[in-house]
Design a protein around this motif. Structure first.
Motif, mmCIF file in Angstrom:
data_model
loop_
_atom_site.group_PDB
_atom_site.id
_atom_site.type_symbol
_atom_site.label_atom_id
_atom_site.label_comp_id
_atom_site.label_asym_id
_atom_site.label_seq_id
_atom_site.Cartn_x
_atom_site.Cartn_y
_atom_site.Cartn_z
ATOM 1 N N ALA A 85 1.129 -0.974 -0.065
ATOM 2 C CA ALA A 85 0.079 -0.032 -0.194
ATOM 3 C C ALA A 85 1.049 0.767 -0.236
ATOM 4 O O ALA A 85 0.706 2.241 -0.769
ATOM 5 C CB ALA A 85 -0.978 0.046 1.390
ATOM 6 N N ALA B 164 2.277 1.993 -2.924
ATOM 7 C CA ALA B 164 1.406 1.912 -4.242
ATOM 8 C C ALA B 164 1.064 3.175 -4.386
ATOM 9 O O ALA B 164 0.713 4.723 -5.561
ATOM 10 C CB ALA B 164 -0.338 1.184 -3.901
ATOM 11 N N ARG B 165 1.530 4.403 -2.594
ATOM 12 C CA ARG B 165 1.153 5.511 -2.733
ATOM 13 C C ARG B 165 2.440 6.037 -3.570
ATOM 14 O O ARG B 165 2.021 7.212 -3.831
ATOM 15 C CB ARG B 165 1.051 6.035 -2.067
ATOM 16 C CG ARG B 165 -0.175 5.637 -0.940
ATOM 17 C CD ARG B 165 -0.485 6.033 0.361
ATOM 18 N NE ARG B 165 -1.424 5.700 0.879
ATOM 19 C CZ ARG B 165 -1.835 4.889 1.681
ATOM 20 N NH1 ARG B 165 -0.678 3.837 2.168
ATOM 21 N NH2 ARG B 165 -2.896 4.704 2.316
ATOM 22 N N LYS C 277 -6.814 20.159 -4.756
ATOM 23 C CA LYS C 277 -7.307 19.504 -3.602
ATOM 24 C C LYS C 277 -7.553 18.004 -3.499
ATOM 25 O O LYS C 277 -7.156 16.703 -2.142
ATOM 26 C CB LYS C 277 -8.862 20.312 -2.946
ATOM 27 C CG LYS C 277 -9.992 19.435 -4.125
ATOM 28 C CD LYS C 277 -10.767 20.323 -3.381
ATOM 29 C CE LYS C 277 -12.322 19.599 -3.782
ATOM 30 N NZ LYS C 277 -13.648 21.128 -3.279
ATOM 31 N N HIS C 278 -7.884 17.330 -4.280
ATOM 32 C CA HIS C 278 -7.547 16.084 -4.582
ATOM 33 C C HIS C 278 -6.581 15.377 -4.088
ATOM 34 O O HIS C 278 -6.879 14.123 -3.082
ATOM 35 C CB HIS C 278 -8.019 15.347 -5.788
ATOM 36 C CG HIS C 278 -10.030 16.235 -5.769
ATOM 37 N ND1 HIS C 278 -10.853 15.297 -5.418
ATOM 38 C CD2 HIS C 278 -10.240 17.239 -7.151
ATOM 39 C CE1 HIS C 278 -12.090 16.303 -5.690
ATOM 40 N NE2 HIS C 278 -10.770 16.917 -7.102
ATOM 41 N N GLN C 279 -5.469 15.400 -4.438
ATOM 42 C CA GLN C 279 -4.458 14.427 -3.950
ATOM 43 C C GLN C 279 -3.963 14.907 -1.869
ATOM 44 O O GLN C 279 -3.710 14.475 -1.538
ATOM 45 C CB GLN C 279 -2.971 14.536 -4.869
ATOM 46 C CG GLN C 279 -2.908 16.149 -4.747
ATOM 47 C CD GLN C 279 -1.700 16.659 -5.614
ATOM 48 O OE1 GLN C 279 -1.766 15.272 -6.366
ATOM 49 N NE2 GLN C 279 -0.395 17.255 -5.658
ATOM 50 N N PHE C 280 -4.316 16.159 -1.845
ATOM 51 C CA PHE C 280 -4.351 16.293 -0.620
ATOM 52 C C PHE C 280 -5.381 16.281 0.218
ATOM 53 O O PHE C 280 -5.254 16.479 1.473
ATOM 54 C CB PHE C 280 -4.245 17.456 -0.424
ATOM 55 C CG PHE C 280 -2.370 18.721 -0.963
ATOM 56 C CD1 PHE C 280 -1.394 18.091 -0.249
ATOM 57 C CD2 PHE C 280 -2.880 19.533 -2.228
ATOM 58 C CE1 PHE C 280 -0.258 17.823 -0.623
ATOM 59 C CE2 PHE C 280 -1.351 19.060 -2.249
ATOM 60 C CZ PHE C 280 0.204 19.231 -1.912
ATOM 61 N N LEU C 281 -6.640 15.206 -0.331
ATOM 62 C CA LEU C 281 -7.376 15.231 0.207
ATOM 63 C C LEU C 281 -7.491 13.140 1.002
ATOM 64 O O LEU C 281 -7.668 12.883 1.709
ATOM 65 C CB LEU C 281 -9.131 14.854 -0.499
ATOM 66 C CG LEU C 281 -10.356 14.302 -0.075
ATOM 67 C CD1 LEU C 281 -10.180 15.021 1.485
ATOM 68 C CD2 LEU C 281 -10.896 14.528 -0.748
ATOM 69 N N ALA C 282 -6.057 12.814 0.097
ATOM 70 C CA ALA C 282 -6.010 11.618 0.213
ATOM 71 C C ALA C 282 -4.842 11.554 1.802
ATOM 72 O O ALA C 282 -4.478 12.758 1.597
ATOM 73 C CB ALA C 282 -4.952 10.582 -1.362
ATOM 74 N N PRO C 283 -4.393 10.016 1.873
ATOM 75 C CA PRO C 283 -4.081 9.603 3.150
ATOM 76 C C PRO C 283 -2.702 9.836 2.765
ATOM 77 O O PRO C 283 -2.140 8.869 2.689
ATOM 78 C CB PRO C 283 -4.696 8.573 3.732
ATOM 79 C CG PRO C 283 -5.211 8.444 2.579
ATOM 80 C CD PRO C 283 -5.705 8.682 1.581
ATOM 81 N N ILE C 284 -1.930 10.507 1.968
ATOM 82 C CA ILE C 284 -0.527 10.754 1.722
ATOM 83 C C ILE C 284 0.571 11.866 3.006
ATOM 84 O O ILE C 284 0.165 12.350 3.026
ATOM 85 C CB ILE C 284 -0.276 11.239 0.317
ATOM 86 C CG1 ILE C 284 -0.821 12.264 0.154
ATOM 87 C CG2 ILE C 284 -1.160 9.956 -0.296
ATOM 88 C CD1 ILE C 284 -0.003 12.748 -1.519
ATOM 89 N N HIS C 285 1.911 11.925 3.238
ATOM 90 C CA HIS C 285 2.397 13.093 3.081
ATOM 91 C C HIS C 285 3.655 13.218 2.492
ATOM 92 O O HIS C 285 3.386 13.009 0.840
ATOM 93 C CB HIS C 285 2.948 12.806 5.035
ATOM 94 C CG HIS C 285 3.986 11.176 4.359
ATOM 95 N ND1 HIS C 285 4.960 11.359 3.624
ATOM 96 C CD2 HIS C 285 3.895 9.686 4.878
ATOM 97 C CE1 HIS C 285 5.015 9.287 3.847
ATOM 98 N NE2 HIS C 285 4.992 9.151 3.991
#
Ligand SMILES: Nc1ncnc2c1ncn2[C@@H]1O[C@H](COP(=O)(O)OP(=O)(O)O)[C@@H](O)[C@H]1O
Ligand SMILES: [Mg+2]
Lengths: 264, 324
Positions: free
Chosen positions: A5, A8-9, A90-98
């Motif tokens: 996982a 994948a990010r 905004k969509h990529q910062f909505l995802a649980p990534i750092h």
């Protein structure tokens, strides 16, 4: 959390940039056309000026380095630049990534592309202008390239920070920052030619040292002791500082609403 | 007359998907004048798990701002919010894995195809290998974009873009789903299909849905509860039926008649009466109570009643009344 996982990010960004390159003529030009045009024109110029082989190497090292940095830093800047253009920030910062996923993922693609550009230019200039890119040996060459890639990462992150601060107004930074480095870091000439204040600036930029270190293998006496070490130390310091700034900028964009404004 | 925000304490906190108090947000924009825009001025919500909660209000009311704070995209200036028990500021990353957002005017990378966009965001949500392919396939089918999977984003129609946005928002099987004007600018038939999908999402999976819209009809049809937002404040909240009851805009009785129209002003409970071209429109405080008296008065006055209709107020009227 499974490592697949996590992988994948990171890979998401590599895959995205790869597709974007295939799709867009603009990107293909950025990667293939300009570096080649630049190399050929400068290479022919060295012929015309009847430069010695060491001088030709001096100049070509500069040109190839800049092409690599230009291509690689753009990939890192694409962490925000593409979404800035598409208004989909905004969509990529909505995802649980750092930020690690975002920047490292993009940088990986930049490294892959940078290696491609290097191979292309090196082989071409070996044939056309007799440039021996392996003179330093594989180890020093790899260290040099890694230094360039890290440099590119730093510039790319600067572009991202500027975008988080100024939005669309920061776009120009993506292209002008690298050109400024070209002026300052001694691409075509030794930094000793620069006037005092500018030379001082050159000494703050790691690229100066990486070029020095690599050109030493082509018979040019380095100006600074331990150039490679200095280059890496500076790069590391900058990267740490920039990553902190990036995180700060991202938080700020979350507070001011810029993140939303750059979407939709 | 604003309705007091009903006490959240009536519902146990574990049953709440979303709880927020005193949310404030000021935007400072425009260089060099630094205009100040108060987008939220002390908003509180309490949304039970599994509910469809509507946030209603005109453009610029602060709906997107509120949703963005709950989705961790925007930091509030004051107040706090917890979603699924997680603080939206301090536990944002943990929360992001469990919520998602789709907006009606979403935008994605133009050159990517519908399928590639879903794979990209799928990876960001940690999906990999066959699992991701199955998921993307299922969403393409569920949201009816399968035939257009290879079409680049910028060539998709508005309706397809909206459906893609919804599909993207379902990639991580969110427990809370934010929908920001999901049917804005759509043809009615496509809007209906999207509404059906929203309703079925809750039915099948019990997702908590927060729906921002300025279509009152949409809210009335889908939402268990709505909150009216205007200029950054919640004016009232409750189920559509509650709101209609509490904010008495009056019932409307429409009578088609022949003959003279008697004066009705004196009749108890009649708030307003207008007659034109054989149609009498009366606003009364309670149609059930007053209908008989009204018809009696008409007959006594010599009118022949041909048709009677009692019209319930819709949310639109409730809102207009509130906004007065
Ligand atoms: N990112 C932003 N930067 C500056 N002002 C904003 C931003 N987002 C919203 N606003 C302002 O805040 C107010 C509320 O906006 P919004 O929440 O988008 O309203 P709605 O979604 O109800 O139409 C508007 O006046 C808008 O101009
Ligand atoms: Mg909005």
């Amino acid at each position: 959390m499974s490592w697949r996982a996590e992988a994948a990010r990171y890979w998401a960004f590599v895959a995205k940039n790869a597709i974007m390159t295939r799709r867009s003529v603009f990107m293909l030009f950025e990667v293939l056309f300009w570096p080649c045009v630049w190399l050929v024109s400068v290479g022919l110029l060295t012929r015309f000026l009847e430069l010695r082989q060491e001088m030709v190497a001096y100049v070509l090292v500069g040109v190839i380095s800049m092409s690599i940095i230009q291509v690689c830093h753009l990939d890192v800047a694409f962490a925000l630049l593409l979404d800035l253009w598409a208004k989909s920030m905004k969509h990529q910062f909505l995802a649980p990534i750092h930020q690690g996923h975002l920047l490292l993922g993009h940088w990986l693609m930049g490294v892959l592309r940078g290696i491609g550009v290097f191979a292309l230019l090196a082989v071409f200039s070996a044939h056309a202008f007799g440039f021996d890119f392996l003179r330093a040996g594989v180890g020093p060459l790899a260290l040099f390239l890694l230094g360039l890639f890290l440099n590119a990462a730093a510039i790319g992150v600067v572009v991202c920070i500027l975008i988080l601060q100024y939005g669309h107004r920061a776009e120009v930074a993506a292209w002008s920052l690298v050109s400024l480095m070209m002026l300052v870091c001694g691409i075509y000439y030794p930094v000793t030619l620069l006037p005092g204040a500018v030379r001082w600036l050159a000494e703050l930029l790691p690229l100066t040292y990486f070029l020095e270190a690599f050109r030493a293998y082509y018979g040019f006496q380095p100006l600074y002791a331990h150039s490679l070490l200095k280059g890496y130390a500076l790069t590391a310091a900058y990267l740490v500082g920039l990553l902190v700034l990036f995180q700060w900028g991202l938080n700020r964009a979350r507070r001011t609403g810029l993140l939303l404004k750059l979407s939709e | 007359m604003p309705v007091p925000i009903s006490e959240a304490s009536a519902i146990s906190p574990t049953m709440l998907a979303i709880e927020a108090q005193g949310l404030h947000k000021v935007f400072r924009g425009g260089w060099p004048t630094r205009r100040r825009k108060e987008a939220l001025r002390g908003v509180a919500v309490a949304i039970p798990r599994g509910a469809i909660f509507g946030i209603l209000g005109p453009n610029g009311a602060g709906k997107t701002t509120l949703l963005s704070i709950l989705a961790t995209l925007l930091l509030p200036d004051a107040g706090w919010a917890r979603v699924l028990g997680l603080d939206v500021v301090r536990q944002a990353r943990a929360l992001r894995a469990r919520v998602n957002l789709a907006s009606g005017n979403a935008s994605f990378l133009w050159a990517l195809t519908a399928e590639e966009i879903l794979h990209f965001y799928g990876r960001l949500y940690g999906l990999y290998g066959r699992g991701r392919h199955r998921k993307v396939q299922a969403l393409l089918e569920r949201c009816e974009i399968e035939p257009y999977r290879r079409v680049p984003y910028n060539e998709l129609s508005t309706g397809l873009k909206q459906r893609l946005s919804l599909a993207k928002a379902l990639l991580n099987d969110p427990e809370v789903l934010y929908l920001d004007e999901p049917t804005v600018g759509l043809d009615p038939d496509i809007a209906v299909r999207i509404r059906e999908q929203i309703a079925s999402l809750r039915r099948e999976r019990g997702i908590t849905i927060v729906l921002c819209t300025h279509y009152m009809r949409e809210a009335e049809q889908l939402c268990d509860e709505v909150a009216f937002l205007r200029e950054g404040r919640i004016l009232a909240r409750g189920s559509a039926a509650e709101l209609k009851r509490e904010i008495r805009t009056g019932d409307r009785i429409r009578v088609r008649l022949e003959g003279p129209v008697p004066a009705l002003a004196g009749l108890p409970g009649v708030l307003e009466a207008t007659a034109a071209e054989g149609v009498l429109e009366c606003v009364v405080d309670d149609a059930v109570k007053r209908l008989d008296d009204l018809l009696g008065a008409l007959r006594e006055g010599g009118a022949v009643v041909r048709d009677v209709r009692v019209l319930e107020p819709d949310l639109e009227e409730v809102f207009l009344e509130l906004a007065r």
